[in-house]
Design an enzyme around this catalytic site. Sequence first.
Site, PDB file in Angstrom:
ATOM      1  N   SER A  61       6.485  -1.917   5.960  1.00 11.37           N
ATOM      2  CA  SER A  61       5.274  -2.388   5.290  1.00 11.37           C
ATOM      3  C   SER A  61       5.587  -2.624   3.829  1.00 11.37           C
ATOM      4  O   SER A  61       6.505  -2.006   3.263  1.00 11.37           O
ATOM      5  CB  SER A  61       4.168  -1.334   5.412  1.00 11.37           C
TER       6      SER A  61
ATOM      7  N   TYR B 149       0.540   7.559   3.890  1.00 11.55           N
ATOM      8  CA  TYR B 149       1.033   6.383   4.607  1.00 11.55           C
ATOM      9  C   TYR B 149       2.183   5.725   3.856  1.00 11.55           C
ATOM     10  O   TYR B 149       3.222   5.395   4.449  1.00 11.55           O
ATOM     11  CB  TYR B 149      -0.106   5.390   4.814  1.00 11.55           C
TER      12      TYR B 149
END
Length: 261
Positions: free
Chosen positions: A141, A154
């Site tokens: 990501s 995260y």
Amino acid sequence: MKGISLDGAVAVITGASGGLGSVLAAELVSRGSYVVLAGRSPERLSLLAGKLGERTSWMAMDITSFESIQAAVLEIVSRHGRIDVWINNAGFGIFERADDAPLEHFEAMMDVNYMGTVRCTKAVLPYMQKAGKGQIVNIASLAGKIGTAKGSGYCASKHAVLGFTDSLRQELAGTGITVTAINPGPIDTPFFDQADPEGHYVKNIRWMMLRPEQVARKTAEAIVKGRKEADLPFFSAAGARILRLFPRLADGPVGRLMNKK
């Protein structure tokens, strides 16, 4: 770096029962691959495999268990004779402030997003090394390159995935095994049902969300071309690079602009 032809390739996708994983499966099948859908829900995997056709099969697997992964890999190799492409796609996020988040949330995201990637890679790598070829694709990501408010757990897990990916790529140089990182920005998938249940973040960034089909197409292209990394969309990736070079920008207006959670 040499890529792999997807026509006739045996590809395994974790977290394949829905979201990006299911769209990735459809993309690879359309390019002639034999796709093994891996995940924890036999019912959903079986249903998707039925929709995608005879080039698709499924395998129940828990990425938090190395034994489960090893057994699945052995079964897949027994069925197909090899694994050409392994896509570490399974993962989840919970957006919350570090001081509010229970330790269990940090541990769970690291266990699934990072250690799940490590476990799967450790299980499949010996077979690729024996074959002298293969491609490991880690769906990381842009959150693995820059931290954002309410993303501490995260972002940390995705930073770990990228660190692992970069190191593994160097270790496997010259072996015939390619290691690729895919770093998308926000994707319009059910990921946000858990990450952002109130919908506040999604409402703020809806205009810039990627379609899963875009990410699937770019992932397939990265595999074929043997790319080390693919960042998308372009403007978000450029912003991430600038912030890495000039981290103080996150302390002022730029930081406030990024704080959409």
